[in-house]
Design an enzyme around this catalytic site. Structure first.
Site, PDB file in Angstrom:
ATOM      1  N   SER A 450      39.707  23.295  19.780  1.00 30.64           N
ATOM      2  CA  SER A 450      39.501  23.155  21.218  1.00 30.64           C
ATOM      3  C   SER A 450      40.873  23.164  21.860  1.00 30.64           C
ATOM      4  CB  SER A 450      38.804  21.832  21.523  1.00 30.64           C
ATOM      5  OG  SER A 450      37.578  21.778  20.848  1.00 30.64           O
ATOM      6  N   ASP A 688      31.293  19.483  23.233  1.00 31.83           N
ATOM      7  CA  ASP A 688      32.117  20.384  22.441  1.00 31.83           C
ATOM      8  C   ASP A 688      32.301  19.632  21.119  1.00 31.83           C
ATOM      9  OD1 ASP A 688      33.872  22.375  21.622  1.00 31.83           O
ATOM     10  OD2 ASP A 688      35.590  21.515  22.659  1.00 31.83           O
ATOM     11  N   TRP A 690      31.899  19.271  16.698  1.00 26.28           N
ATOM     12  CA  TRP A 690      31.968  20.008  15.450  1.00 26.28           C
ATOM     13  C   TRP A 690      31.783  19.090  14.272  1.00 26.28           C
ATOM     14  CZ3 TRP A 690      36.256  19.507  18.751  1.00 26.28           C
ATOM     15  CH2 TRP A 690      37.254  18.638  18.324  1.00 26.28           C
TER      16      TRP A 690
HETATM   17  P1  FAD Z   1      38.718  23.132   5.389  1.00 24.99           P
HETATM   18  O1  FAD Z   1      39.485  23.707   4.273  1.00 24.99           O
HETATM   19  O2  FAD Z   1      37.860  24.019   6.179  1.00 24.99           O
HETATM   20  O3  FAD Z   1      37.899  21.945   4.853  1.00 24.99           O
HETATM   21  C1  FAD Z   1      37.123  21.165   5.728  1.00 24.99           C
HETATM   22  C2  FAD Z   1      35.779  21.029   5.106  1.00 24.99           C
HETATM   23  O4  FAD Z   1      35.899  20.293   3.929  1.00 24.99           O
HETATM   24  C3  FAD Z   1      34.814  20.284   5.961  1.00 24.99           C
HETATM   25  O5  FAD Z   1      34.076  21.161   6.726  1.00 24.99           O
HETATM   26  C4  FAD Z   1      33.952  19.625   4.946  1.00 24.99           C
HETATM   27  O6  FAD Z   1      32.887  20.467   4.575  1.00 24.99           O
HETATM   28  C5  FAD Z   1      34.826  19.474   3.776  1.00 24.99           C
HETATM   29  N1  FAD Z   1      35.300  18.104   3.628  1.00 24.99           N
HETATM   30  C6  FAD Z   1      36.136  17.469   4.404  1.00 24.99           C
HETATM   31  N2  FAD Z   1      36.323  16.230   3.977  1.00 24.99           N
HETATM   32  C7  FAD Z   1      35.558  16.093   2.890  1.00 24.99           C
HETATM   33  C8  FAD Z   1      35.301  15.030   2.019  1.00 24.99           C
HETATM   34  N3  FAD Z   1      35.845  13.845   2.191  1.00 24.99           N
HETATM   35  N4  FAD Z   1      34.462  15.235   1.015  1.00 24.99           N
HETATM   36  C9  FAD Z   1      33.884  16.417   0.847  1.00 24.99           C
HETATM   37  N5  FAD Z   1      34.071  17.429   1.662  1.00 24.99           N
HETATM   38  C10 FAD Z   1      34.900  17.281   2.670  1.00 24.99           C
HETATM   39  N6  FAD Z   1      39.628  20.163  14.589  1.00 24.99           N
HETATM   40  C11 FAD Z   1      40.696  19.533  15.122  1.00 24.99           C
HETATM   41  O7  FAD Z   1      41.451  18.868  14.396  1.00 24.99           O
HETATM   42  N7  FAD Z   1      40.963  19.612  16.467  1.00 24.99           N
HETATM   43  C12 FAD Z   1      40.201  20.323  17.321  1.00 24.99           C
HETATM   44  O8  FAD Z   1      40.466  20.383  18.503  1.00 24.99           O
HETATM   45  C13 FAD Z   1      39.070  21.015  16.773  1.00 24.99           C
HETATM   46  N8  FAD Z   1      38.246  21.737  17.571  1.00 24.99           N
HETATM   47  C14 FAD Z   1      37.194  22.392  17.048  1.00 24.99           C
HETATM   48  C15 FAD Z   1      36.369  23.144  17.885  1.00 24.99           C
HETATM   49  C16 FAD Z   1      35.290  23.835  17.369  1.00 24.99           C
HETATM   50  C17 FAD Z   1      34.415  24.656  18.275  1.00 24.99           C
HETATM   51  C18 FAD Z   1      35.026  23.766  15.980  1.00 24.99           C
HETATM   52  C19 FAD Z   1      33.861  24.502  15.388  1.00 24.99           C
HETATM   53  C20 FAD Z   1      35.826  23.007  15.154  1.00 24.99           C
HETATM   54  C21 FAD Z   1      36.914  22.320  15.656  1.00 24.99           C
HETATM   55  N9  FAD Z   1      37.751  21.578  14.824  1.00 24.99           N
HETATM   56  C22 FAD Z   1      38.814  20.919  15.375  1.00 24.99           C
HETATM   57  C23 FAD Z   1      37.586  21.573  13.363  1.00 24.99           C
HETATM   58  C24 FAD Z   1      38.440  22.684  12.759  1.00 24.99           C
HETATM   59  O9  FAD Z   1      37.895  23.943  13.102  1.00 24.99           O
HETATM   60  C25 FAD Z   1      38.504  22.635  11.228  1.00 24.99           C
HETATM   61  O10 FAD Z   1      37.216  22.571  10.704  1.00 24.99           O
HETATM   62  C26 FAD Z   1      39.300  21.496  10.698  1.00 24.99           C
HETATM   63  O11 FAD Z   1      40.597  21.527  11.234  1.00 24.99           O
HETATM   64  C27 FAD Z   1      39.416  21.559   9.166  1.00 24.99           C
HETATM   65  O12 FAD Z   1      39.939  22.794   8.796  1.00 24.99           O
HETATM   66  P2  FAD Z   1      40.678  23.007   7.417  1.00 24.99           P
HETATM   67  O13 FAD Z   1      40.772  24.451   7.159  1.00 24.99           O
HETATM   68  O14 FAD Z   1      41.934  22.221   7.376  1.00 24.99           O
HETATM   69  O15 FAD Z   1      39.704  22.342   6.374  1.00 24.99           O
END
Ligand code: FAD
Length: 690
Positions: A450, A688, A690
Site C-alpha cells: 500500500s 485495504d 491483506w
Molecule cells: P513471502 O516470501 O511471500 O512469505 C510470506 C508468506 O509466508 C505469508 O503469506 C504466509 O503464507 C507465510 N508465512 C508467514 N509467516 C509464516 C509463519 N509464521 N508460518 C508459516 N507461514 C508463514 N505488507 C507490508 O509490509 N506493508 C504494506 O503496506 C503492505 N500492503 C499490502 C497491500 C496489498 C494489497 C497486499 C495484497 C499485501 C500487502 N502487504 C503489505 C503484504 C506484502 O504484499 C507481502 O505479502 C509481505 O511483505 C510478505 O512478502 P515476502 O515476500 O517478504 O514474504
C-alpha cells in the site's frame, strides 16, 4: 547434452494406493479416448491468435479447456495442475487459458463432449481479478446474448468450477458463486461441486485437493473417461545450448522481457513489464533489535508511471542466493547453473513462463517461487523420481497423508529444495526432469504494498512501508524469511553503505541481471486501487491502521497536510494506530507530531500499545472507548478506513463498529450491521487488507 531426451521417455507409474482409490480395485489400461471422434474432423483454421475458444480447441485438438481468473498467480497455478492431471490420469486433451484472451459469446457452441473449467479467484471486496473483469461482466449480464440463440442458451455446456477466496472478506468466494449461479441459470451443467478454497483459514491447498477428487470421479463418469496409468509427459523441453554462453547478448539472465534485454524498456509499465526504478532513499522505522520495518522512497520521475494516494505498488523480488544454491545443489545442477538453455513448450497451448534462451540460474533466481511452501500434490509427483526406495516411500507418504504432511512440512514452511534435502538425506535428485519444476512451481510473484505517500505532496516518488517477514518455526534451525521483504532489506543495507548486503546471511543479486539494477534500483509497477480519500477534503475521516496497516493512512494524512499547507480547509482526521510498544515499533512518530502542529485539533492520533500495559490493548479497544465521538463523526458522514491484517483486526473492527452504532443510536444489533454493510456498499467504509 539434451536433457529433454530423458524427459520425454520418462514414464511415471502413479502410486498404487492412489490407483486403488480411483479404480475401486479395477486395473486400468489406457482406454480409447471417448473424445477422439469429436476431434477427428478438426477444421482447418489458420494458426495464430484467435479469441474464438472453440476454434482454438479444434485447432489444437483439445476437449478440455481450463480458464483461470487469477491475480497473484495461485488460480493460474491450480489451472495448470488440473490440466496436467486431466491429461495424465484421464487422457483429456487439456489446455489452460487466460480468461482475458477469449470471447465468450460462443460458449453455446461448445459441444457436450467437451468440458470447460473455471478456476476463479475473488479479489478484494468480492471483485473479479483484473483478467476476469470482461468475462464476469458478460456472463452475469441479465441480457447476455449468445451466437446460436438456443433455449436454454448453454444447455450443451459442461463445466467444472473452483473458487479461491478468503473467508475474512464479506464477499467470500463471490466470483465462483456468482459465475456458477449465472451458468446454471443459462442451463449449463456443472460437474461435481463448485469448489471453494479458503485462504483466510489457510486451507486453500487442502480444500483444493479435497474438492478435486470427487470432481474427477464425477467427470470421469459423466464423460465416460477411464482412469489410466498416469504418464508423466513433460510440458517443456529443455535444450542445453552449447553455442551460447551467459555473455551472449540474446541470453536472458533475469531480464523480464525483450525490451529489458535490449535496453529499450519503455512503458506502459504493468504486471508484464516492470519499471526498473531508482530507490531515492530507504531507512529503518523500528528501533527493535530483532525486527525490521523499511521505509523506502521509489523514484518514478523518469518513467511515465503515475499514482494516486491509496494505490498499490508491486515490487518484483529476486530469490536469495542461499535458496538458489540449495535448489541447484539438491538437483545436482550446481555445475550447470550458468549453462544456457532454450526452453520450448512441447505443445502449442502451453506457454513458457519466462523468456528464453536463459540459464538455470536465471530461471530459478528470477522466475520461480522456490521459497514458497511446497504442495502435497507436488511431493506425490516427485516421488517417482526419488534417488532410492526409502526416499520414494517417504515422499509417497507425505503426498498421501494430509496430517503427516502438515506436521512435517506445513508447520515448518518448508520449500521444495529443503524437503528434497531432508527426505533424500543429502542425495541429489537428478532424475527429476527440469520441466516438472517449471510446471509445478509457481511463477515468482510481485508483492503488493500500500503506497504510504501522497501523490499531491510527492507525485513522482512512491513510498512504501514494509515490515520484514521472519518467523521462528518449531522444526527448523533457521527462521523462515519472506522473499520480497528481505530483498528490500538488502537493498536498504546496500544503499546505506553496506558493501556486501546480506541480511541474516541471505545474499541477493542486488545489481540485477547484467548489473542493470546497479545504483540501487528495484523493478516495480503500480496498481490502481479503490481505497481513496473522499473527494471533499472537509469530510471527516477515521483511519484504523495498526502496524503496517498505517501505510496508506500515512498517505492520507500527508495528503491532508499538503492540502492544509496549500490553504485548503481539511476535515477532522482521526488515526488509530497500534503496535507493540512506544519505544520499538512506533513508526512515523515525528510525522504525527508535524501533522498535529499543522492540522491542530483537526488531527488526532490514538495509540494502542499492546505490550505496555497489564492487558493487551488493540486499536479495536480504543475505537470502542471513543464510541460517542465515532458515532457523531459517522453521522457527519465521516469516511471510515481500515488497513492491515484481514484475519483478525479488520473483522473485529467491523464488529466493534456495529456495536458502537447499535449502542449509540439505540437500535438493534442487526440493524446496526445493516448500516455498516450499507456504509461499505457506498464506499463510506473502505478496507485495504491483506
Ligand atoms: P513471502 O516470501 O511471500 O512469505 C510470506 C508468506 O509466508 C505469508 O503469506 C504466509 O503464507 C507465510 N508465512 C508467514 N509467516 C509464516 C509463519 N509464521 N508460518 C508459516 N507461514 C508463514 N505488507 C507490508 O509490509 N506493508 C504494506 O503496506 C503492505 N500492503 C499490502 C497491500 C496489498 C494489497 C497486499 C495484497 C499485501 C500487502 N502487504 C503489505 C503484504 C506484502 O504484499 C507481502 O505479502 C509481505 O511483505 C510478505 O512478502 P515476502 O515476500 O517478504 O514474504
Amino acid at each position: 547434452a539434451e536433457l529433454d531426451t530423458m524427459d520425454l521417455v520418462v514414464l511415471v507409474a502413479i502410486l498404487l494406493g492412489t490407483v486403488a482409490y480411483f479404480t475401486k480395485g479395477k486395473l486400468w489400461g489406457v482406454t480409447k479416448d471417448p473424445f477422439a471422434s469429436a476431434l477427428a474432423n478438426t477444421s482447418s483454421i489458420p494458426a495464430g491468435k484467435t479469441r474464438n475458444i472453440l476454434h482454438k480447441m479444434e485447432e489444437q485438438g483439445k476437449n478440455c479447456i481450463i480458464f483461470y481468473g487469477s491475480q497473484t498467480g495461485t488460480a493460474e497455478d491450480y489451472a495448470s495442475r488440473l490440466a496436467k492431471e486431466g491429461k495424465s490420469r484421464f487422457g483429456l486433451e487439456t489446455m489452460v487459458a487466460d480468461l482475458e484472451e477469449y470471447d465468450f459469446d460462443n460458449l453455446d457452441t461448445i459441444p457436450n463432449d467437451k468440458v470447460v473449467f473455471f478456476v476463479l479467484a475473488t479479489y478484494g471486496e468480492g471483485e473479479p481479478t483484473d483478467n476476469a473483469v470482461d468475462f464476469y461482466g458478460f456472463i452475469t449480464n441479465e441480457d447476455v446474448n449468445f451466437t446460436q440463440g438456443n433455449e436454454p442458451p448453454l444447455g450443451n455446456l459442461n463445466y467444472v468450477a473452483f473458487g479461491l477466496g478468503n473467508n475474512t472478506y464479506e464477499h467470500y468466494n463471490s466470483m465462483v458463486r456468482n459465475v456458477d449461479k449465472a451458468l446454471q441459470k443459462l442451463g449449463a451443467h456443472r460437474i461435481g461441486d463448485a469448489g471453494e478454497g479458503d485462504d483466510g483459514a489457510g486451507t486453500m491447498e487442502e480444500d483444493f485437493l479435497a474438492w478435486k477428487e470427487p470432481m474427477w470421479t464425477a467427470l470421469a463418469e459423466k464423460m465416460g473417461l477411464e482412469e489410466r496409468e498416469a504418464v508423466y509427459d513433460p510440458v517443456f523441453s529443455i535444450v542445453e545450448r552449447e553455442d551460447l554462453t551467459k555473455e551472449s547478448p540474446e541470453v536472458y539472465l533475469g531480464e523480464p522481457n525483450k525490451m529489458h534485454l535490449d535496453g529499450t524498456a519503455k512503458g506502459p509499465f504493468n504486471a508484464h513489464n516492470p519499471y526498473i526504478a531508482p530507490i531515492a532513499q530507504s531507512y529503518e522505522l523500528f528501533s527493535a533489535k530483532d525486527r525490521n520495518c523499511i521505509h523506502m522512497d521509489i523514484d518514478i520521475s523518469a518513467s511515465n508511471l503515475n499514482y494516486q494516494t491509496g494505490d498499490h505498488i508491486a515490487i518484483w523480488p529476486t530469490n536469495p542466493g542461499d535458496e538458489v544454491d540449495r535448489f541447484m545443489n539438491v538437483l545436482g545442477l550446481s555445475d550447470k547453473r550458468h549453462t544456457v538453455v532454450s526452453v520450448k513448450a512441447l505443445e502449442a497451448t502451453a506457454k513458457v513462463p519466462f523468456p528464453t534462451p536463459t540459464t538455470y540460474d536465471a530461471i530459478v533466481r528470477y522466475h520461480m517461487e522456490i521459497c514458497a511452501p511446497v504442495s502435497r500434490q507436488f511431493l506425490a509427483q516427485l516421488a517417482a523420481f526419488a534417488p532410492d526406495a526409502e526416499s520414494k516411500a517417504e515422499m509417497t507418504k507425505l503426498g498421501a497423508e494430509k496430517d503427516y504432511f502438515h506436521e512435517k512440512i506445513s508447520v515448518n514452511h518448508l520449500n521444495v529444495a529443503r524437503v528434497l534435502d531432508i527426505v533424500g538425506k543429502g542425495q541429489k535428485w537428478s532424475n527429476i526432469p527440469f520441466s516438472a519444476f517449471i510446471e509445478g512451481i509457481n511463477k515468482l510473484q510481485p508483492r503488493y504494498y500500500s503506497i504510504s505517500s501522497s501523490s499531491l505532496e510527492q507525485p513522482k516518488k512512491i513510498s512504501i512501508t514494509a515490515v520484514v517477514e521472519s518467523a521462528q518455526l518449531p522444526g527448523r534451525d533457521d527462521p523462515f524469511r519472506g522473499v520480497a521483504t528481505n530483498y528490500l532489506l538488502a537493498l536498504k543495507q546496500k544503499q546505506n553503505g553496506d558493501p556486501e548486503p546480506s541480511p541474516f546471511g541471505l545474499t541477493y543479486e542486488i545489481t540485477g541481471p547484467r548489473n542493470k539494477y546497479d545504483g540501487i534500483h528495484v523493478p516495480v509497477h503500480v496498481r490502481h486501487s479503490n481505497f481513496k480519500l473522499p473527494s471533499d477534503p472537509t469530510k471527516p475521516i477515521i483511519c484504523i491502521g495498526p502496524g503496517t496497516g498505517v501505510a496508506p493512512m500515512r498517505g492520507f494524512i500527508r495528503e491532508r497536510l499538503q492540502q492544509a499547507k496549500n490553504g485548503v480547509k481539511v476535515g477532522k482526521t482521526l488515526l488509530f494506530f497500534g503496535c507493540r510498544n512506544s519505544t520499538e515499533d512506533f513508526m512515523y512518530k515525528d510525522e504525527w507530531e508535524e501533522a498535529k502542529q499543522v492540522l491542530g485539533d483537526n488531527f488526532e492520533l490514538i495509540t494502542a500499545f499492546s505490550r505496555e500495559g497489564p492487558k493487551k490493548v488493540y486499536v479495536q479497544h480504543r475505537l470502542k472507548e471513543r464510541a460517542v465521538e465515532i458515532n457523531q463523526l459517522l453521522e457527519q458522514k465521516a469516511y471510515f478506513y481500515v488497513c492491515g491484517d484481514a484475519a483478525h483486526m479488520a473483522r473485529e473492527v467491523n464488529t466493534v463498529l456495529g456495536h458502537i452504532i447499535s449502542e449509540q443510536r439505540g437500535i438493534p444489533e442487526a440493524k446496526a450491521e445493516e448500516i455498516v454493510k450499507s456504509m461499505r456498499s457506498t464506499n463510506q467504509y473502505q478496507e485495504d487488507v491483506w
